[in-house]
Each structure stands twice: as structure tokens, then as C-alpha cells.
Design a protein around this motif. Structure first.
Motif, short mmCIF file in Angstrom:
data_model
loop_
_atom_site.label_atom_id
_atom_site.label_comp_id
_atom_site.label_asym_id
_atom_site.label_seq_id
_atom_site.Cartn_x
_atom_site.Cartn_y
_atom_site.Cartn_z
N GLY A 1 -16.57 13.60 -8.04
CA GLY A 1 -17.35 12.57 -8.72
C GLY A 1 -16.98 12.36 -10.17
N ASN A 2 -15.85 12.91 -10.61
CA ASN A 2 -15.40 12.74 -11.99
C ASN A 2 -14.70 11.40 -12.15
OD1 ASN A 2 -16.10 15.46 -12.94
ND2 ASN A 2 -14.46 16.15 -11.61
N ARG A 3 -15.28 10.51 -12.93
CA ARG A 3 -14.65 9.22 -13.18
C ARG A 3 -13.40 9.39 -14.04
NH1 ARG A 3 -18.29 5.16 -15.96
NH2 ARG A 3 -16.86 3.62 -15.02
N PHE A 4 -12.42 8.54 -13.81
CA PHE A 4 -11.17 8.55 -14.58
C PHE A 4 -10.53 9.94 -14.58
CE2 PHE A 4 -14.34 5.92 -17.04
CZ PHE A 4 -14.04 4.72 -16.41
N ALA A 5 -10.54 10.58 -13.44
CA ALA A 5 -10.21 12.01 -13.38
C ALA A 5 -8.82 12.33 -13.90
CB ALA A 5 -10.37 12.52 -11.94
N MET A 6 -7.79 11.64 -13.42
CA MET A 6 -6.42 12.00 -13.84
C MET A 6 -6.18 11.61 -15.30
SD MET A 6 -4.95 13.70 -11.53
CE MET A 6 -6.54 14.36 -11.00
N ALA A 7 -6.78 10.50 -15.75
CA ALA A 7 -6.66 10.14 -17.17
C ALA A 7 -7.25 11.25 -18.04
CB ALA A 7 -7.35 8.81 -17.44
N ARG A 8 -8.36 11.82 -17.61
CA ARG A 8 -8.97 12.91 -18.37
C ARG A 8 -8.12 14.16 -18.31
NH1 ARG A 8 -15.03 12.60 -16.00
NH2 ARG A 8 -15.24 14.60 -17.11
N ALA B 1 0.82 -1.21 0.00
CA ALA B 1 0.00 0.00 0.00
C ALA B 1 0.85 1.26 0.00
CB ALA B 1 -0.92 -0.01 1.22
N ALA B 2 2.12 1.12 0.42
CA ALA B 2 2.98 2.29 0.55
C ALA B 2 3.52 2.79 -0.79
CB ALA B 2 4.15 1.98 1.48
N VAL B 3 3.26 2.06 -1.89
CA VAL B 3 3.71 2.53 -3.19
C VAL B 3 2.95 3.80 -3.53
CG1 VAL B 3 3.87 2.00 -5.65
CG2 VAL B 3 4.27 0.20 -3.96
N ALA B 4 3.67 4.89 -3.66
CA ALA B 4 3.03 6.20 -3.81
C ALA B 4 2.51 6.40 -5.22
CB ALA B 4 4.04 7.30 -3.49
N ALA B 5 1.46 7.18 -5.32
CA ALA B 5 0.97 7.62 -6.62
C ALA B 5 1.74 8.86 -7.03
CB ALA B 5 -0.52 7.93 -6.53
N PRO B 6 1.76 9.19 -8.31
CA PRO B 6 2.40 10.43 -8.73
C PRO B 6 1.75 11.64 -8.07
CG PRO B 6 2.03 9.00 -10.61
CD PRO B 6 1.32 8.37 -9.46
N HIS B 7 2.50 12.71 -7.97
CA HIS B 7 2.00 13.93 -7.32
C HIS B 7 0.92 14.59 -8.18
CE1 HIS B 7 1.93 17.69 -5.14
NE2 HIS B 7 2.19 18.35 -6.25
N THR B 8 -0.19 14.90 -7.55
CA THR B 8 -1.26 15.65 -8.22
C THR B 8 -1.09 17.12 -7.90
OG1 THR B 8 -2.78 13.77 -8.04
CG2 THR B 8 -3.75 15.95 -8.42
N PRO B 9 -1.02 17.99 -8.88
CA PRO B 9 -0.80 19.41 -8.60
C PRO B 9 -1.96 20.02 -7.83
CG PRO B 9 -1.30 19.07 -10.92
CD PRO B 9 -1.12 17.71 -10.33
N ALA B 10 -1.64 20.99 -7.00
CA ALA B 10 -2.68 21.71 -6.26
C ALA B 10 -3.38 22.70 -7.19
CB ALA B 10 -2.05 22.45 -5.08
N GLY B 11 -4.57 23.09 -6.79
CA GLY B 11 -5.28 24.14 -7.51
C GLY B 11 -5.91 23.72 -8.82
N LEU B 12 -6.16 22.42 -9.00
CA LEU B 12 -6.82 22.00 -10.24
C LEU B 12 -8.22 22.59 -10.29
CD1 LEU B 12 -5.75 18.24 -10.47
CD2 LEU B 12 -4.91 20.16 -11.84
N PRO B 13 -8.65 23.02 -11.46
CA PRO B 13 -9.97 23.66 -11.55
C PRO B 13 -11.09 22.65 -11.42
CG PRO B 13 -9.04 23.38 -13.73
CD PRO B 13 -7.97 22.95 -12.77
N THR B 14 -12.28 23.15 -11.14
CA THR B 14 -13.45 22.28 -11.13
C THR B 14 -13.73 21.74 -12.52
OG1 THR B 14 -14.39 23.55 -9.30
CG2 THR B 14 -15.91 22.17 -10.57
N ALA B 15 -13.51 22.57 -13.53
CA ALA B 15 -13.70 22.14 -14.91
C ALA B 15 -12.73 21.01 -15.23
CB ALA B 15 -13.47 23.31 -15.86
N ILE B 16 -13.20 20.06 -16.02
CA ILE B 16 -12.38 18.90 -16.37
C ILE B 16 -12.70 18.48 -17.80
CG2 ILE B 16 -14.04 17.22 -15.47
CD1 ILE B 16 -11.64 15.54 -14.52
#
Length: 313
Positions: free
Chosen positions: A127-134, A26-41
Motif C-alpha cells: 500500500g505504499n504509494r510511489f513506492a519505487m520513486a521513494r 503491454a510487453a514493454v518491461a519495467a526495470p528489475h525490482t530487487p528481491a528482499g526489499l524491506p518493509t520499511a520504506i
């Protein structure tokens, strides 16, 4: 009593060891997600088939590849291959694909791959599915016998790999690496993950009528492309003519990666078929262009391709 205490302690030790194993996984980290992502996707990326020969990694492709490498320093990646050397069509030919070297055959490496897949395909807090892929413009993923596509949002068997168990199939079934293919917005780094703005869809370069490959211009195409029939050589044509027709329109030039398209052009120009677009090849192309009233740029322009197809019987 010591034996009894040892037996009573054994389940505790086993539980501790198992818990530790789970924690390590479980300790395998995910890549860093930048702060301040907009609501729009972005919507799921539209599938943009590779049509251009431009084996230069795009800026967004490199950003994502380097993010993976920075997060998992024990991994590596490849981005571009010479046109025609990785199957008939591949986003490796136009700089939009990453082969990330993680293995399904190694527990630690597979855990790194799973951490990235979970991160890419998870539903976010809004609630955005596949958020980072999008947000990264991913159009499909291939890993460990399976393929995920933005067109369906589901995993499917890749090329019958479930039944291809031998080590000879490990690479083609993507058990030795993960393939990540990006749409044009993702490849150019014009997605909310990088810019925090939703950009209009870029459909990529358009194939001209009468040829099979497009010229990469670097300009955004937000209106789409007209549909043209794929050009095929007559069944009675030589193998060389069929190869030239298949690669027609590829803007080959000196300094680019070689491959079968360059070899075919060299054969048609009756010079040594090295597969490398060297000075000799450029001079031969310029000589051919001068003989046919075409500007002598020394690269395979659309006019040069049409003249070469007409001259090759």
C-alpha cells in the motif's frame, strides 16, 4: 460464399491485430525490482535544490542510469553538464540528475518511458504509494510537457508546455527525453532499493554566508543548512561583477567541466576567456592567491572568491 466468409473473418482478423498491438505495448518491461526489499520504506524525497558545482555523476545516479540502459538497450543517457550551461539551477551540476533519452514523439520510445513512470509511481503490495520513486530517492520527473514532484505527488504542466507545440520546444518541454532528479540519498545510492536500509535524510552541502554556491565535501549532512540571503551585486555593477557574484563559492578547478563561471573568472584575472579551466587558468589563480595571502591550491576556494569579488570593481 467465399466473399461472405471473408467479410465474416475480417472482424476476427482486426481483433487479432488490435490484440497483438495491445500486447506489444503491454510487453514493454519495467526495470528489475530487487528481491528482499524491506518493509520499511523512505518517505517521499525532500526537495534539495542544487547549490554546489560538482559536475561528477554520483554513484546512485549512475546505478539508476545504467539500470535504465540495461533494461532498454536502445536508449542512452546523460548525467552532468558544466555549471551554468543548463539554466540557473540544475541537479546536472552536482551529479544528481539523469537525462534519459526516450522520446514522446515515437510510439515505442514513449511506451518505454511510460513503463518506467508506471513502475516508479505505482502503489506496491504493502500500500505504499510511489513506492519505487521513494526507494530510489526521486525528487522530481519531467517528461512530455509535464512535471511530477515529490512535494505534491501530482503531475503538473511544465513551464507552459501544453501550448508550446512547435518542434523548437521539443527539447525544453522534455518531449525528447525524460529528466530524473534525485535527492542526495538517491544520488549516493543510500536508499532501500540499493542497500535495503532506510538512511537518514542527507540535505547536501550548505551555502556559506556571503557567497551563492556551496563547496561539495562528500560528507553527509543530516542536520540541514542555515538559511542565508542570496547575494546580489549592486544594479550599477558591471556585467562581469554580477556574473562573479552569481557564481561566487563554486569550487572551480582544473579538470572540471568549463562554462560561464570559468569564463567570468578568466576575465577577472585578465587571461584568455576560453571557458576551460586549463593550466594557464590554474597558474593565474595561484598567482592571485599568492598576491592576497591565500594558500595557493589553484582552485577557487571560498577565500579566493571573497578576494576576487573585492578586487573586481
Amino acid at each position: 460464399m467465399r466473399s461472405v466468409r471473408a467479410l465474416l473473418t475480417l472482424p476476427v482478423l482486426l481483433a487479432t491485430l488490435l490484440a497483438g498491438t495491445g500486447s506489444a505495448s503491454a510487453a514493454v518491461a519495467a526495470p528489475h525490482t530487487p528481491a528482499g526489499l524491506p518493509t520499511a520504506i523512505e518517505p517521499l524525497a525532500s526537495y534539495a535544490e542544487q547549490t554546489a558545482c560538482n559536475p561528477v555523476p554520483r554513484p546512485g545516479t549512475l546505478k539508476l542510469a545504467n539500470l535504465l540502459k540495461a533494461t532498454y538497450p536502445d536508449t542512452s543517457y546523460a548525467t552532468v553538464y558544466a555549471c551554468g550551461t543548463d539554466g540557473t539551477r540544475s541537479e546536472h551540476y552536482d551529479g544528481r540528475a539523469i537525462d534519459w533519452m526516450v522520446s514522446a514523439l515515437n510510439a515505442h520510445s514513449k511506451a518505454e518511458a511510460q513503463a518506467v513512470l508506471t513502475w516508479l509511481l505505482a502503489t506496491d503490495a504493502q500500500g505504499n504509494r510511489f513506492a519505487m520513486a521513494r526507494r530510489l530517492g526521486v525528487q522530481y520527473l519531467i517528461f512530455d510537457n509535464r512535471m511530477w514532484g515529490s512535494w505534491s505527488g501530482t503531475w503538473e504542466q511544465y513551464n507552459g508546455c501544453y501550448s508550446l507545440k512547435g518542434a523548437a520546444y521539443d527539447n525544453s518541454c522534455h518531449r525528447t527525453h525524460m529528466h530524473i532528479s534525485l535527492g542526495w540519498n538517491g544520488a549516493n545510492g543510500l536508499t532501500t532499493f540499493w542497500t535495503k536500509q532506510v538512511s537518514a535524510t542527507d540535505y547536501g552541502p550548505c551555502v556559506p554566508a556571503g557567497l551563492n554556491w556551496a563547496t561539495f565535501t562528500g560528507r553527509r549532512n543530516t542536520v540541514g543548512c542555515p538559511t542565508h540571503a542570496t547575494v546580489t551585486a549592486p544594479a550599477s555593477a558591471s556585467a562581469l561583477k554580477k556574473t562573479l557574484v552569481y557564481y561566487s563559492g563554486a569550487p572551480l578547478r582544473r579538470g572540471w567541466l568549463g562554462g560561464p563561471a570559468v569564463t567570468a573568472v578568466q576575465q577577472a584575472l585578465h587571461i584568455p576567456a576560453t571557458g576551460v579551466f586549463d593550466l594557464t587558468t590554474r597558474l593565474a589563480v595561484q598567482h592571485f592567491q599568492a598576491a592576497h595571502g591565500i594558500p595557493t591550491f589553484g582552485l577557487l576556494t571560498n577565500a579566493t572568491w571573497r578576494a576576487l569579488l573585492a578586487a573586481t570593481r
